[in-house]
Design an enzyme around this catalytic site. Structure first.
Site, mmCIF file in Angstrom:
data_model
loop_
_atom_site.group_PDB
_atom_site.id
_atom_site.type_symbol
_atom_site.label_atom_id
_atom_site.label_comp_id
_atom_site.label_asym_id
_atom_site.label_seq_id
_atom_site.Cartn_x
_atom_site.Cartn_y
_atom_site.Cartn_z
ATOM 1 N N HIS A 141 0.810 -1.216 0.000
ATOM 2 C CA HIS A 141 0.000 0.000 0.000
ATOM 3 C C HIS A 141 0.846 1.269 0.000
ATOM 4 O O HIS A 141 0.416 2.320 -0.482
ATOM 5 C CB HIS A 141 -0.926 0.008 1.229
ATOM 6 C CG HIS A 141 -1.828 1.200 1.286
ATOM 7 N ND1 HIS A 141 -2.873 1.383 0.409
ATOM 8 C CD2 HIS A 141 -1.833 2.289 2.116
ATOM 9 C CE1 HIS A 141 -3.496 2.524 0.698
ATOM 10 N NE2 HIS A 141 -2.881 3.089 1.719
ATOM 11 N N ASN A 181 0.411 9.693 -11.968
ATOM 12 C CA ASN A 181 0.372 10.888 -11.134
ATOM 13 C C ASN A 181 0.878 10.478 -9.760
ATOM 14 O O ASN A 181 0.301 9.600 -9.126
ATOM 15 C CB ASN A 181 -1.051 11.428 -10.996
ATOM 16 C CG ASN A 181 -1.642 11.834 -12.335
ATOM 17 O OD1 ASN A 181 -0.943 12.303 -13.216
ATOM 18 N ND2 ASN A 181 -2.946 11.652 -12.490
ATOM 19 N N HIS A 192 -1.940 4.286 -2.802
ATOM 20 C CA HIS A 192 -1.294 3.059 -3.259
ATOM 21 C C HIS A 192 -0.541 3.337 -4.563
ATOM 22 O O HIS A 192 -1.086 3.954 -5.473
ATOM 23 C CB HIS A 192 -2.370 1.994 -3.495
ATOM 24 C CG HIS A 192 -1.849 0.611 -3.648
ATOM 25 N ND1 HIS A 192 -2.182 -0.405 -2.789
ATOM 26 C CD2 HIS A 192 -1.026 0.051 -4.571
ATOM 27 C CE1 HIS A 192 -1.598 -1.526 -3.171
ATOM 28 N NE2 HIS A 192 -0.880 -1.271 -4.262
ATOM 29 N N HIS A 194 0.418 3.418 -8.065
ATOM 30 C CA HIS A 194 -0.303 2.964 -9.248
ATOM 31 C C HIS A 194 -0.209 4.002 -10.354
ATOM 32 O O HIS A 194 0.178 5.147 -10.135
ATOM 33 C CB HIS A 194 -1.778 2.700 -8.915
ATOM 34 C CG HIS A 194 -2.583 3.959 -8.722
ATOM 35 N ND1 HIS A 194 -2.441 4.779 -7.620
ATOM 36 C CD2 HIS A 194 -3.507 4.565 -9.512
ATOM 37 C CE1 HIS A 194 -3.266 5.806 -7.720
ATOM 38 N NE2 HIS A 194 -3.916 5.715 -8.868
ATOM 39 N N GLN A 196 -2.076 4.805 -14.600
ATOM 40 C CA GLN A 196 -3.276 4.628 -15.408
ATOM 41 C C GLN A 196 -2.892 4.530 -16.878
ATOM 42 O O GLN A 196 -1.792 4.891 -17.281
ATOM 43 C CB GLN A 196 -4.245 5.795 -15.202
ATOM 44 C CG GLN A 196 -4.702 5.962 -13.761
ATOM 45 C CD GLN A 196 -5.617 7.169 -13.598
ATOM 46 O OE1 GLN A 196 -6.735 7.193 -14.105
ATOM 47 N NE2 GLN A 196 -5.133 8.177 -12.882
#
Length: 384
Positions: A141, A181, A192, A194, A196
């Site tokens: 996380h 971002n 967390h 990540h 896109q």
């Protein structure tokens, strides 16, 4: 070699597991999403801006999307009995799945033509065709991409490449854009680590400008040299803005950088997108990309917010041939305790005013190289 497993979430969205080399085969039971989810929302719409010629996505349903949940409610942590998340498996390496609150999609198709001479384009709208996916870099996380192992970073790059190829083949898709971002100052809605991927049904405004410039240069050169290759050669010859030079990739601060921190990472070979990179190029990209992200975080006592934007050639004849893959890594951070905001000149006019000099930024980025990488990583810029 990265292994791919596919499944569907309870509401029909696609989810893909990308496993690191050496990860044991996945238990099929962990691919089942047992949640009782409502049906997927209807697509939003895109509206044509007759003043600029741009398409604008209208996605009011995203107002209800998850916003900075606590760790025990994170939607992209592995599923637990207390937190049935978007990831059915109790553990994973890298996952990609369709966004539950997409700006575009889930349907794909061709947008109407907006250039008819008898029509101004005002009032023209269409379904928000396309696809929006989430890429979770790790089951942990907390942390960041820069803290991933080289093996895990390579898995992410392979995932970006596979999704670029797959999304590029969908009907009506004109551009595929992987991005990350990072940081609250950028506006992330999940802590967390990540990123896109957006698959657009149109060529985005910025990509259109870049593609037109690249196509014009390519034509002037008689089809012999891309604009990206010409700029890289000029930056290498000057040297003052180079950060590092490798066998397959080089990084520099651009001559006319718009942001206080801006890095361009470009391949030496003319490739349109991540999917076109070969194995050796992906191996070096893994090392170089991690190196650049770590340099950003060494500039200040606290982590640097950034946008990592992978520019890939549009899927449009006439623009595809001259377009070239490159990374634009930017941050609004202009000092340890100051951010650059897009105010009147930038936001209204698109006329950027930079508070730093590219040469000084490049010098700082060379100075914060990790000494441990001196013999293993690509060499520093010649003026380091």
């Amino acid at each position: 070699m990265t292994r791919l497993s596919r499944t569907l979430l309870a509401d029909g969205r696609e989810l893909l597991y990308f496993d690191d080399a050496g990860t044991l085969p996945r238990d099929p039971a962990t691919l089942v999403d047992n949640r009782d989810l409502p049906p997927r929302a209807e697509p939003g719409e895109v509206r044509f801006d007759a003043l600029s010629g741009d398409w604008v996505a209208v996605a009011a349903h995203r107002q209800s999307r998850t916003h900075l949940p606590p760790a025990d409610q994170c939607p992209i942590c592995p599923t637990t009995p207390a937190n049935p998340s978007e990831i059915p498996a109790p553990d994973y390496d890298v996952v990609v799945f369709e966004n539950r609150f997409p700006s575009l999609g889930p349907v794909t198709g061709e947008l109407p033509h907006a250039g008819a001479p008898e029509h101004s384009g005002w009032g023209l709208s269409a379904p928000a065709y396309g696809r929006c996916e989430v890429v979770s870099f790790t089951p942990q996380h907390t942390g960041s991409f820069a803290e991933l192992s080289e093996q895990r970073a390579r898995t992410v790059i392979d995932a970006w490449a596979q999704r670029t190829e797959a999304l590029s083949a969908l009907p009506g898709i004109k551009q595929v854009f992987p991005f990350e971002n990072r940081g609250a100052d950028i506006g992330v809605t999940l802590h967390h680590p990540h990123g896109q991927i957006y698959a657009y049904p149109y060529v985005t405004p910025r990509a259109g400008v870049l593609a037109a410039a690249a196509a014009a240069h390519f034509e002037r050169s008689g089809g012999k040299e891309s604009l990206a290759a010409s700029i890289l050669r000029s930056e290498q010859n000057d040297g003052s803005r180079m950060i590092l030079e490798g066998e397959h990739f080089s990084a520099y601060v651009p001559f006319a950088a718009r942001w206080p921190l801006e890095i361009h990472l470009v391949p030496h070979r003319h490739v349109p997108d991540l999917a076109a990179l070969d194995g050796a190029e992906r191996e070096e990209l893994t090392v170089v990309y991690l190196d650049l992200l770590k340099r950003l975080d060494r500039l200040y006592p606290t982590p640097t917010p950034y946008i990592s934007a992978w520019h890939q050639a549009p899927l449009v004849a006439g623009l595809r041939e001259s377009g070239r893959l490159h990374l634009q890594l930017t941050s609004p951070r202009r000092a340890a305790d100051k951010l650059k905001f897009l105010a009147g000149s930038e936001a209204a006019m698109g006329a950027f005013i930079n508070d730093t000099t590219p040469e000084a930024v490049a010098e700082r980025l060379r100075m914060v190289a990790d000494p441990a990488l001196a013999t293993a990583a690509p060499q520093e810029g010649k003026h380091a």
